[in-house]
Design a protein around this motif. Sequence first.
Motif, PDB file in Angstrom:
ATOM      1  N   HIS A 134      -9.976  -0.776  -2.394  1.00  0.00           N
ATOM      2  CA  HIS A 134      -9.945  -1.915  -3.022  1.00  0.00           C
ATOM      3  C   HIS A 134     -11.435  -2.615  -3.618  1.00  0.00           C
ATOM      4  CE1 HIS A 134      -9.911  -6.391  -2.993  1.00  0.00           C
ATOM      5  NE2 HIS A 134      -8.444  -6.284  -3.080  1.00  0.00           N
ATOM      6  N   GLY A 149      -2.432   2.572  -1.478  1.00  0.00           N
ATOM      7  CA  GLY A 149      -3.499   2.386  -0.393  1.00  0.00           C
ATOM      8  C   GLY A 149      -4.741   3.372  -0.575  1.00  0.00           C
ATOM      9  N   ASP A 206       0.945  -1.095   0.082  1.00  0.00           N
ATOM     10  CA  ASP A 206       0.092  -0.088   0.077  1.00  0.00           C
ATOM     11  C   ASP A 206       0.753   1.330  -0.034  1.00  0.00           C
ATOM     12  OD1 ASP A 206      -2.085  -1.571   0.022  1.00  0.00           O
ATOM     13  OD2 ASP A 206      -2.848  -1.004   2.089  1.00  0.00           O
TER      14      ASP A 206
END
Length: 296
Positions: A267, A263, A244
């Motif tokens: 997701h 990051g 990340d």
Amino acid sequence: VTEIIRNEMLEVKANYGDVRRSEIIAHGEDLCLEDLITPQDMVVTLTHGGYMKATAVEEYRAQKRGGRGKQAAATKDDDFIDSLFVANTHNYILCFSSRGRVYWLKVYELPQGGRTSRGKPIVNLLPLEEGEKINAVLPVAEFVEDHYIFMATADGTVKKTSLADFSRPKRNGIIAINLDEGNYLVGVALTNGSDQVMLFSDAGKSVRFAEDDVRAMGRTAAGVRGMKLGEGQQVISLLVANSDEQMVLTASDGGYGKRTPVGDFRHTSRGTQGVIAMDLTDKTGLKLVDDDEALG
């Protein structure tokens, strides 16, 4: 004179001769050209116009911040470097074409030249068909079972195939992915089975999903949907991340660029539209460009 030489040789034999310690045989082992090539790291460059070459790493020297850098390859006014990487002379380079085929080259087979040389057209190195172009290249040291080649196409399709499926080079190449008319590869990457995959569209969006969301497929499979695209949109870049903290560089056709941690990209599952990677406006630019994206 011959008698003198003979007597001197017999004298040497009498004083120093002993039983032979090494064995002389007619053929110790079969040698090929590769056995005579010294392992050496080379800088491989491929330009947008299709010129390729290998240059010894020693021709480049480390510089401090603010240095002008060194020219990597001579190019025409309308040409630029598409791919640049370091590979050993004994490594393979997998060359993926616009027709979904893959061809093999050894690094030592590439034309070698200095930093200021252009190289040779890749069409002279590979048996490409008329109209076929190399869209992506990938250096490979070993064809191990637990690694994969991950591919992405312009229409948002992705595919994962075991690296071992590409371990048998053929002169005329083999099928890497079945492509529909008008579709083409935008990127290939090596993965370890547990990486994170990111796709970017020219509309400024990105989707991030786990590599294991895509099952391994055979070479002739067409793949599955990796990113949902709007009308007229296309995928322009494939990135593979394993942390990340890694940074993604995005750039627009308006000359704006930024770095964002991996990051910060939410997701999601594959096949979605993803999230905004860069807010595109009349000022920043109307689309992302693929040539300046990198993962560091």
